[in-house]
Design an enzyme around this catalytic site. Structure first.
Site, mmCIF file in Angstrom:
data_model
loop_
_atom_site.group_PDB
_atom_site.id
_atom_site.type_symbol
_atom_site.label_atom_id
_atom_site.label_comp_id
_atom_site.label_asym_id
_atom_site.label_seq_id
_atom_site.Cartn_x
_atom_site.Cartn_y
_atom_site.Cartn_z
ATOM 1 N N TYR A 92 69.629 51.440 13.225
ATOM 2 C CA TYR A 92 68.675 52.276 12.495
ATOM 3 C C TYR A 92 69.273 53.665 12.237
ATOM 4 O O TYR A 92 69.600 54.396 13.173
ATOM 5 C CB TYR A 92 67.362 52.445 13.270
ATOM 6 C CG TYR A 92 66.583 51.159 13.529
ATOM 7 C CD1 TYR A 92 66.992 49.933 13.013
ATOM 8 C CD2 TYR A 92 65.420 51.176 14.286
ATOM 9 C CE1 TYR A 92 66.278 48.768 13.248
ATOM 10 C CE2 TYR A 92 64.694 50.016 14.528
ATOM 11 C CZ TYR A 92 65.141 48.815 14.015
ATOM 12 O OH TYR A 92 64.427 47.672 14.263
ATOM 13 N N SER A 139 56.969 44.528 12.520
ATOM 14 C CA SER A 139 56.212 44.587 11.255
ATOM 15 C C SER A 139 54.790 44.041 11.457
ATOM 16 O O SER A 139 54.320 43.205 10.673
ATOM 17 C CB SER A 139 56.942 43.836 10.139
ATOM 18 O OG SER A 139 58.251 44.336 9.970
ATOM 19 N N PRO A 140 54.089 44.522 12.493
ATOM 20 C CA PRO A 140 52.773 43.956 12.813
ATOM 21 C C PRO A 140 51.708 44.325 11.779
ATOM 22 O O PRO A 140 50.655 43.694 11.744
ATOM 23 C CB PRO A 140 52.449 44.584 14.174
ATOM 24 C CG PRO A 140 53.200 45.882 14.175
ATOM 25 C CD PRO A 140 54.469 45.611 13.425
ATOM 26 N N LEU A 141 52.018 45.329 10.944
ATOM 27 C CA LEU A 141 51.094 45.677 9.858
ATOM 28 C C LEU A 141 51.657 45.196 8.520
ATOM 29 O O LEU A 141 51.233 45.663 7.454
ATOM 30 C CB LEU A 141 50.862 47.200 9.831
ATOM 31 C CG LEU A 141 50.232 47.748 11.120
ATOM 32 C CD1 LEU A 141 50.187 49.278 11.101
ATOM 33 C CD2 LEU A 141 48.831 47.175 11.325
ATOM 34 N N ALA A 142 52.616 44.283 8.591
ATOM 35 C CA ALA A 142 53.276 43.766 7.382
ATOM 36 C C ALA A 142 53.761 44.926 6.510
ATOM 37 O O ALA A 142 53.562 44.926 5.297
ATOM 38 C CB ALA A 142 52.375 42.808 6.621
ATOM 39 N N LEU A 176 51.236 46.550 4.278
ATOM 40 C CA LEU A 176 50.462 45.716 3.345
ATOM 41 C C LEU A 176 49.068 45.426 3.900
ATOM 42 O O LEU A 176 48.099 45.306 3.148
ATOM 43 C CB LEU A 176 51.170 44.375 3.104
ATOM 44 C CG LEU A 176 52.416 44.404 2.235
ATOM 45 C CD1 LEU A 176 53.008 43.006 2.110
ATOM 46 C CD2 LEU A 176 52.071 44.954 0.854
HETATM 47 N N1 LIG Z 1 63.997 43.321 15.245
HETATM 48 C C1 LIG Z 1 63.986 43.413 13.938
HETATM 49 O O1 LIG Z 1 64.769 42.759 13.227
HETATM 50 C C2 LIG Z 1 63.012 44.344 13.288
HETATM 51 C C3 LIG Z 1 62.753 44.271 11.914
HETATM 52 C C4 LIG Z 1 61.798 45.131 11.376
HETATM 53 C C5 LIG Z 1 61.148 46.044 12.204
HETATM 54 N N2 LIG Z 1 61.451 46.121 13.540
HETATM 55 C C6 LIG Z 1 60.778 47.086 14.455
HETATM 56 O O2 LIG Z 1 59.381 46.990 14.300
HETATM 57 C C7 LIG Z 1 58.828 48.258 13.934
HETATM 58 C C8 LIG Z 1 57.601 48.086 13.065
HETATM 59 O O3 LIG Z 1 57.872 47.331 11.911
HETATM 60 P P1 LIG Z 1 57.951 47.959 10.443
HETATM 61 O O4 LIG Z 1 58.292 49.390 10.524
HETATM 62 O O5 LIG Z 1 58.820 47.042 9.649
HETATM 63 O O6 LIG Z 1 56.484 47.728 9.841
HETATM 64 P P2 LIG Z 1 54.978 48.058 10.275
HETATM 65 O O7 LIG Z 1 54.916 48.708 11.585
HETATM 66 O O8 LIG Z 1 54.224 46.785 10.046
HETATM 67 O O9 LIG Z 1 54.535 49.061 9.113
HETATM 68 C C9 LIG Z 1 54.992 50.384 9.039
HETATM 69 C C10 LIG Z 1 54.312 51.034 7.845
HETATM 70 O O10 LIG Z 1 52.891 51.000 8.041
HETATM 71 C C11 LIG Z 1 52.369 52.333 7.944
HETATM 72 N N3 LIG Z 1 51.329 52.445 8.968
HETATM 73 C C12 LIG Z 1 51.490 52.521 10.318
HETATM 74 N N4 LIG Z 1 50.302 52.594 10.932
HETATM 75 C C13 LIG Z 1 49.364 52.588 9.954
HETATM 76 C C14 LIG Z 1 47.961 52.653 9.963
HETATM 77 N N5 LIG Z 1 47.257 52.736 11.108
HETATM 78 N N6 LIG Z 1 47.300 52.625 8.768
HETATM 79 C C15 LIG Z 1 47.982 52.544 7.613
HETATM 80 N N7 LIG Z 1 49.327 52.458 7.542
HETATM 81 C C16 LIG Z 1 50.017 52.488 8.712
HETATM 82 C C17 LIG Z 1 53.524 53.263 8.208
HETATM 83 O O11 LIG Z 1 53.317 54.481 7.514
HETATM 84 P P3 LIG Z 1 53.789 55.923 8.070
HETATM 85 O O12 LIG Z 1 55.139 55.726 8.685
HETATM 86 O O13 LIG Z 1 53.776 56.774 6.871
HETATM 87 O O14 LIG Z 1 52.780 56.377 9.093
HETATM 88 C C18 LIG Z 1 54.690 52.477 7.616
HETATM 89 O O15 LIG Z 1 54.740 52.657 6.212
HETATM 90 C C19 LIG Z 1 60.017 48.940 13.244
HETATM 91 O O16 LIG Z 1 59.829 50.303 13.097
HETATM 92 C C20 LIG Z 1 61.146 48.543 14.163
HETATM 93 O O17 LIG Z 1 61.122 49.324 15.349
HETATM 94 C C21 LIG Z 1 62.350 45.269 14.090
#
Ligand SMILES: NC(=O)c1ccc[n+]([C@@H]2O[C@H](COP(=O)([O-])OP(=O)(O)OC[C@H]3O[C@@H](n4cnc5c(N)ncnc54)[C@H](OP(=O)(O)O)[C@@H]3O)[C@@H](O)[C@H]2O)c1
Length: 278
Positions: free
Chosen positions: A58, A198-201, A204
């Site tokens: 990252y 990506s628990p919030l997709a 999305l």
């Molecule tokens: N192991 C792997 O291959 C892998 C792959 C992907 C991700 N990950 C890990 O998983 C973590 C989470 O996944 P992700 O970042 O892909 O996606 P995510 O957590 O599903 O979504 C993040 C997005 O959702 C927004 N968000 C967060 N909380 C919210 C809420 N309560 N209401 C509305 N929008 C909200 C954030 O906006 P803001 O930031 O503007 O608040 C950001 O745009 C990553 O950061 C990483 O640490 C691991």
């Protein structure tokens, strides 16, 4: 905050942690957003989400440096998970990557060291030998994997001779339920924690849409006086081995995500969401 046991260890980790993909950059180092990211992570720690997930990949290591800034005065309160990249899975490369991550994180130990993606050209036994050495040296407390299928997870378990595999970090949300067929039941049986990424997709889910499943989600959210994001995260936590690591740079989002734990959807409502999001 609620806690779940990590794998077969006796350590308890918060059920909602803090993702960091994009903090400190994506595929390259970005130095301009550190203050905002540190503020969001520190608020998360204040709200007891004391579990941060990062990776050497990252921001080309800068995400780990941001995490170091966020935990500087409270390292021992925080469970830090990082990951070794798939191109670094040869024995010496794992050791080198761990040393570099420890330096960037400014810590003497990594709580959970995860293989970021499998690499079929490097035997997992070689990678796991290096992981066990890191545990023996006290540089790593627990070993995990990420994006491993059932057969890859089994191989990783078998390759560990002295320690057990603690976790598998995989994509899991209302919109991506592909692990439910095989990996989730396997990990549940084997006492391997599933860390849902990506628990919030990727936002999305909070943005939603117009078709019936979103109406169902909204109805359930309003019944519990919660938001879409809180319900979507709580639905994940209803699965025994699952914890979630939403990423939020916005302080409002951090607060909202902390409110995803500490209450429970009824089994009936979990079933209604299962049905709506098939
Ligand atoms: N192991 C792997 O291959 C892998 C792959 C992907 C991700 N990950 C890990 O998983 C973590 C989470 O996944 P992700 O970042 O892909 O996606 P995510 O957590 O599903 O979504 C993040 C997005 O959702 C927004 N968000 C967060 N909380 C919210 C809420 N309560 N209401 C509305 N929008 C909200 C954030 O906006 P803001 O930031 O503007 O608040 C950001 O745009 C990553 O950061 C990483 O640490 C691991």
């Amino acid at each position: 905050m609620e806690f779940k046991e990590l794998g077969k260890t006796s350590v308890k980790i918060p059920v909602v942690g803090l993702g960091t993909w994009g903090m400190g950059g994506f595929g390259s180092r970005f130095l301009g957003g550190d203050d905002e990211a540190v503020r969001a992570l520190q608020l998360g720690l204040d709200l007891e989400m004391r579990f941060i997930d990062t990776a050497e990949m990252y921001g080309r290591g800068h995400s780990e440096e941001v995490v170091a800034k966020a935990v500087r005065t409270r390292r021992n309160e925080v469970f830090i998970a990082t990951k070794v990249s798939p191109e670094h899975l040869a024995y010496d490369d794992v050791l080198r990557s761990a040393t570099a991550s420890l330096r960037r994180l400014q810590t003497e130990y990594i709580d959970l060291y995860q293989v970021h993606w499998p690499n079929p050209s490097i035997p997992i036994g070689e990678t796991m030998r290096a992981m066990e050495r890191l545990v023996d040296e006290g540089k790593v407390r627990y070993v995990g994997v990420s994006n491993f299928s059932v057969s890859q997870t089994r191989e990783a378990q078998e390759a560990l001779s002295k320690h057990s595999l603690a976790s598998n970090q995989v994509e899991y949300s209302l919109l991506d339920r592909s692990i439910e067929a095989n990996l989730l039941p396997y990990c549940e049986k084997e006492h391997i924690t599933i860390i849902a990424y990506s628990p919030l997709a990727r936002s999305l889910i909070p943005k939603g849409g117009r078709d019936r499943k979103w109406t169902v989600l909204d109805e359930i959210a309003s019944k519990y006086s919660k938001t879409r994001a809180q319900v979507a995260l709580n639905w994940l936590l209803a699965r025994r081995p699952v914890v979630a690591i939403p990423k939020a740079a916005s302080l409002e989002h951090v607060k909202e995500n902390a409110g995803a734990a500490g209450w429970k959807l009824t089994l009936e409502d979990v079933g209604v969401l299962d049905e709506a999001f098939t």
